[in-house]
Design an enzyme around this catalytic site. Structure first.
Site, PDB file in Angstrom:
ATOM      1  N   LYS A   1      -6.839  63.934  26.431  1.00 45.59           N
ATOM      2  CA  LYS A   1      -6.095  62.485  26.465  1.00 45.59           C
ATOM      3  C   LYS A   1      -5.276  62.169  27.307  1.00 45.59           C
ATOM      4  CE  LYS A   1      -5.842  58.295  24.288  1.00 45.59           C
ATOM      5  NZ  LYS A   1      -5.523  58.492  23.030  1.00 45.59           N
ATOM      6  N   HIS A   2      -5.802  61.604  28.331  1.00 46.92           N
ATOM      7  CA  HIS A   2      -4.687  61.704  29.158  1.00 46.92           C
ATOM      8  C   HIS A   2      -4.623  63.165  30.385  1.00 46.92           C
ATOM      9  CE1 HIS A   2      -4.295  57.081  28.857  1.00 46.92           C
ATOM     10  NE2 HIS A   2      -3.109  57.971  27.946  1.00 46.92           N
TER      11      HIS A   2
ATOM     12  N   ASN B   1       5.061  71.395  32.538  1.00 45.22           N
ATOM     13  CA  ASN B   1       5.025  72.902  31.783  1.00 45.22           C
ATOM     14  C   ASN B   1       4.891  72.398  30.771  1.00 45.22           C
ATOM     15  OD1 ASN B   1       6.510  74.737  33.536  1.00 45.22           O
ATOM     16  ND2 ASN B   1       8.941  72.824  33.419  1.00 45.22           N
TER      17      ASN B   1
ATOM     18  N   HIS C   1      -0.505  71.364  38.220  1.00 45.89           N
ATOM     19  CA  HIS C   1       0.229  70.598  38.530  1.00 45.89           C
ATOM     20  C   HIS C   1      -0.539  68.753  38.579  1.00 45.89           C
ATOM     21  CE1 HIS C   1       3.090  73.233  40.068  1.00 45.89           C
ATOM     22  NE2 HIS C   1       3.820  72.256  38.708  1.00 45.89           N
TER      23      HIS C   1
END
Length: 529
Positions: A280-281, A423, A529
């Site tokens: 999800k996302h 993180n 990231h």
């Protein structure tokens, strides 16, 4: 330059001969004189068409194993001469140069040769020289010349001629010139990037990037952003090479999330058993292995049922009917798998909005490829993170060592953490995620988020204690302080895997010993990231 330019003389020289005969016949039927080279000329002639060899036009035979055949003023002059320039016309007459009004060229199959594993010299011999030179010449002179470089544009060319009494419009020629320049740019990018890799040039002075349009998307991440989807020519298994069996068109976010899901599930070798990842996302909300695919799906779903709604499901084995039934119990955006049974396809067919993507296999999670990220005024380029750590490479740093079962869960958690935005903290128990903390600004926050999810799901499942109790915990980077590790221990973690390398490693190790948990260092981090 006039808007309409008649096609009287065409040069056809193609490596991919798909549609060549039909095109040649259609042009000949319109009274177009055909010029050609080598195998293209033979194919046209064998089909009964009248063709003039380029060697007869230039007065020079093809030579040097075909390396030299079109590099001649009578070819390039015919392509580059401006018909509206009296001096150009006079030069053509003086030197016996006939105009070429249409160029149809596709290039030596360099990309296919590389993909097939050709050796260095074979790849070199499949670098086209004359083709790109002619394409660039014709494209530059699109005032007068039409250029076609893709088989898929043959029909558009013939439709253009039909609509304009055997002539092409300036708008058509300009569009085809842009397509042609993009093709030679992509070709040169493929050659230069291959050569950089072949000679071990890790950071070449110039890095070329190219793509081929798959589809224009309705919008990008948000409705006010325009977007499109391109393939990179690598042929890597995944959303770019998948076949969509049903459902509406994929969106930008669908494609991004589906790629994340399939790359994650590929970490789990199907020979070792079924695995399922729910995304999800772009972050995993559930990942699990099981004895069966449906068991793996249920375990993944039970990690975070709330987030799984409207998610992306990726499987490492072909979709079966039982798993298909289970998946359709909630709304799912996309399912991607290396195949599906006919029964599974029939079950999904009743869910018209559910997209089903099938591939011929899984992407190789260890194959190095390049990853690109745009920044203002430039781009960052790096190797894709294909790092992995074997069990015998892990370093036990605490007094207590993990059990075999804990070690299996630690390795599982480590694979998942690699695909969670930093993180990242991941709790795993019995081959399934039970809590995922992603994208927080501190590792402590990620540990808290993951623990809270595990606690919430335990209540939803009617359990007396958090799913995190007795779990293995992975951190994608080192704990800079002991607080994150202590939070994981308080949530029920019994063992931890992390890279190590902090200035406070000794403090963190002591905290683990005091808490009575085992910890191993990988010596490798997985920032995402």
């Amino acid at each position: 330059m006039t808007d309409l330019t008649p096609i009287r003389r065409a040069l056809l020289s193609v490596s991919d001969k798909t549609g060549l005969i039909d095109l040649g016949q259609a042009l000949a039927a319109r009274g177009v004189e055909l010029l050609s080279t080598g195998g293209s000329a033979k194919a046209l002639r064998d089909a009964g068409l009248t063709v003039k060899d380029v060697s007869d036009v230039t007065g020079f035979p093809e030579m040097m194993d075909g390396r030299v055949k079109t590099l001649h003023p009578k070819v390039h002059g015919g392509l580059l001469a401006l018909r509206s320039n009296p001096e150009h016309v006079a030069a053509m007459e003086e030197h016996g140069i006939g105009g070429i009004d249409l160029l149809v060229v596709n290039l030596y199959p360099f990309e296919a040769t590389v993909a097939a594993g050709g050796d260095y010299q074979t790849c070199i011999e499949n670098i086209d020289i004359g083709g790109p030179a002619m394409i660039r010449a014709a494209s530059k002179n699109h005032d007068d010349v039409a250029v076609i470089v893709d088989v898929q544009d043959y029909d558009a060319l013939l439709a253009e001629l039909d609509a304009n009494d055997g002539q092409t419009t300036y708008a058509f020629r300009r569009k085809q010139a842009q397509i042609a320049y993009a093709r030679t740019a992509a070709y040169d990018a493929a050659v230069s990037n291959w050569m950089a890799a072949a000679i071990g040039e890790e950071t070449p002075r110039r890095r070329a990037v190219a793509g081929e349009l798959v589809q224009t998307l309705r919008y990008g991440e948000n409705s006010h952003q325009q977007a499109a989807f391109y393939t990179d020519g690598s042929g890597r298994q995944g959303v770019a090479t998948a076949t969509q069996l049903q459902g509406k068109e994929l969106s930008y976010n669908n494609i991004n999330d589906t790629d994340a899901a399939f790359e994650l599930v590929a970490e789990f070798d199907p020979e070792n058993g079924p695995a399922v990842a729910i995304i999800k996302h772009a972050n995993p909300c559930g990942v699990a292995v099981g004895e069966t695919l449906v068991e793996a799906y249920q375990k993944a779903f039970d990690c975070d049922r709330t987030s799984a709604f409207g998610g992306i499901v990726a499987l490492n084995q072909p979709l079966d009917a039982e798993t298909a039934k289970k998946i359709t119990e909630i709304f799912t955006e996309v399912v991607i798998a290396p195949g599906a049974s006919n029964e599974a396809k029939e079950i999904f067919a009743a869910k018209k909005n559910l997209r089903l993507l099938l591939t011929d296999g899984l992407p190789d999670p260890r194959k190095p490829i390049m990853a690109y990220k745009q920044v203002a005024g430039g781009m960052l380029v790096q190797d894709k993170d294909v790092g992995a750590v074997a069990a015998d490479e892990l370093k036990v740093v605490t007094k207590k060592a993990p059990t075999d079962a804990q070690m299996a869960d630690l390795q599982f958690a480590w694979k998942v953490a690699k695909h969670v935005k930093s993180n990242a903290i991941v709790y795993v128990k019995n081959g399934a995620t039970v809590g995922v903390g992603a994208g927080q600004m501190s590792r402590l926050d990620s540990a808290n988020v993951a623990a809270a999810k595990a606690e919430r799901m335990a209540k939803e499942l009617g359990l007396d204690e958090s799913l995190a109790k007795g779990s293995a915990v992975a951190s994608d980077a080192f704990f800079p302080f002991a607080d994150g590790l202590l939070e994981a221990a308080a949530a029920g973690g019994t063992c931890v895997i992390q890279p190590g390398g902090s200035m406070r490693d000794e403090e963190v190790i002591k905290a683990a010993d005091d808490a009575g948990i085992a910890m191993v260092f990988t010596g490798m981090r997985h920032f995402r990231h």
